[in-house]
Write an enzyme that holds these catalytic residues in place. Structure first.
Site, PDB file in Angstrom:
ATOM      1  N   ALA A 109       0.813  -1.212   0.000  1.00 52.75           N
ATOM      2  CA  ALA A 109       0.000   0.000   0.000  1.00 52.75           C
ATOM      3  C   ALA A 109       0.846   1.261   0.000  1.00 52.75           C
ATOM      4  O   ALA A 109       0.341   2.351   0.243  1.00 52.75           O
ATOM      5  CB  ALA A 109      -0.915  -0.006   1.220  1.00 52.75           C
ATOM      6  N   ASN A 147       2.369  -2.747   8.013  1.00 48.69           N
ATOM      7  CA  ASN A 147       3.390  -3.413   7.213  1.00 48.69           C
ATOM      8  C   ASN A 147       4.042  -2.438   6.248  1.00 48.69           C
ATOM      9  O   ASN A 147       5.187  -2.619   5.841  1.00 48.69           O
ATOM     10  CB  ASN A 147       2.766  -4.583   6.446  1.00 48.69           C
ATOM     11  CG  ASN A 147       2.412  -5.738   7.370  1.00 48.69           C
ATOM     12  OD1 ASN A 147       3.261  -6.263   8.083  1.00 48.69           O
ATOM     13  ND2 ASN A 147       1.157  -6.126   7.379  1.00 48.69           N
ATOM     14  N   HIS A 190      -0.892   7.811   3.483  1.00 48.58           N
ATOM     15  CA  HIS A 190       0.493   7.724   3.930  1.00 48.58           C
ATOM     16  C   HIS A 190       1.304   8.845   3.274  1.00 48.58           C
ATOM     17  O   HIS A 190       1.220   9.052   2.061  1.00 48.58           O
ATOM     18  CB  HIS A 190       1.119   6.378   3.544  1.00 48.58           C
ATOM     19  CG  HIS A 190       0.338   5.190   3.998  1.00 48.58           C
ATOM     20  ND1 HIS A 190       0.138   4.880   5.326  1.00 48.58           N
ATOM     21  CD2 HIS A 190      -0.319   4.227   3.298  1.00 48.58           C
ATOM     22  CE1 HIS A 190      -0.586   3.781   5.424  1.00 48.58           C
ATOM     23  NE2 HIS A 190      -0.881   3.375   4.211  1.00 48.58           N
TER      24      HIS A 190
END
EC number: 1.4.1.21
Length: 274
Positions: free
Chosen positions: A128, A196, A226
């Site tokens: 991701a 992760n 993010h």
């Protein structure tokens, strides 16, 4: 005489049939050049058989320890605590394991030694995140700092061990709340199902103890966001991504697509990216 070489298909096994594993089954069934799905492992074998109904060819449903016997590449789509049990037989056989729960690797770096000793390989997909190519390239020189800020919808963070252990209740928050600030290693322990991405960033760059992270719970968000800031002797760059979750709020849709991109590169006649 034909100039074409016959390419041996690589057999693929999948450990776990959640949102990501199921998507990978669908795509492999549709066909990926040079690859063939041959086995899956799941806790509930009857349910797994239901999910595989209609899939072309014979797919073995086995225990995770048996995947290495049926596949050249095993994709881990399971809870983090199963990473070792999935990876060890594969690596001992000199084969490849694609690890999504890469946070678990921080306490199992012996798996890297196992891969080295037997000619196996551990692949951590971009998942991701974005920009790992740039981080990996920067790491060939000197990276001065890596900082990441993650903002997630509240329901994607509820139940994380860090929140439970520190009695932090976020279910009724009405505005953005910073719930964590620390290193990637600390985040991997406190948020094993959520972060992760920061471990992948740390492994690509300056390691889990120098990679810094903030986590925010934001009730207004519907997407996982993010932001990454990297400063190195070769480049300074900032990256931002918003990921659309699957039906599992802890997992973004792009995670499965990232694994598919890895799989396509394995046999592609043209490979783009580091």
């Amino acid at each position: 005489m034909s100039g074409d070489k016959e390419i041996r298909e690589l057999r693929v096994g999948i450990a776990g049939l959640g949102a990501v594993g199921t998507k990978l089954v669908e795509q492999l069934d549709q066909g990926i050049h040079g690859l063939r799905l041959t086995a899956v492992a799941a806790r509930d074998k009857l349910r797994a058989a239901e999910k595989l109904r209609g899939v072309k060819g014979h797919i073995a449903i086995v225990d995770i320890a048996e995947l290495a016997e049926h596949a050249d590449i095993v994709i881990e789509c399971a809870p983090a605590e199963l990473v070792g049990a999935i990876a060890e037989p594969v690596l001992r056989a000199g084969k490849t394991v694609i690890v999504l729960s890469c946070g678990a690797l921080l306490d199992r770096m012996d798996l890297v030694d196992l891969a080295r000793a037997h000619g196996g390989q551990i692949i951590v997909p971009t998942g991701a995140l974005l920009g790992l190519d740039a981080v990996t390239a920067a790491a060939e020189g000197t990276i001065h700092s890596v900082r990441m800020i993650t903002r997630k919808p509240v329901r994607g963070l509820v139940g994380a061990p860090f929140l439970v252990n520190n009695n932090i209740d976020i279910e009724d928050v009405t505005e953005p709340l910073k719930i964590f600030s620390g290193t990637a290693r600390e985040a991997a322990k406190g948020f094993p199902a959520n972060l992760n991405v920061v471990v992948a960033l740390a492994l690509a760059g300056i390691g889990p103890d120098r990679t810094q992270l903030e986590i925010w719970a934001d009730p207004a968000l519907t997407r996982n966001t993010h932001e990454i800031e990297v400063d190195s002797d070769a480049a300074s760059f900032s990256l931002r991504i918003q990921n659309i979750p699957t039906e599992n709020p802890k997992t973004g849709r792009i995670t499965a697509q990232s694994v598919l991109a890895v799989l396509r590169k394995l046999r592609s006649p043209l490979r783009v990216g580091t």
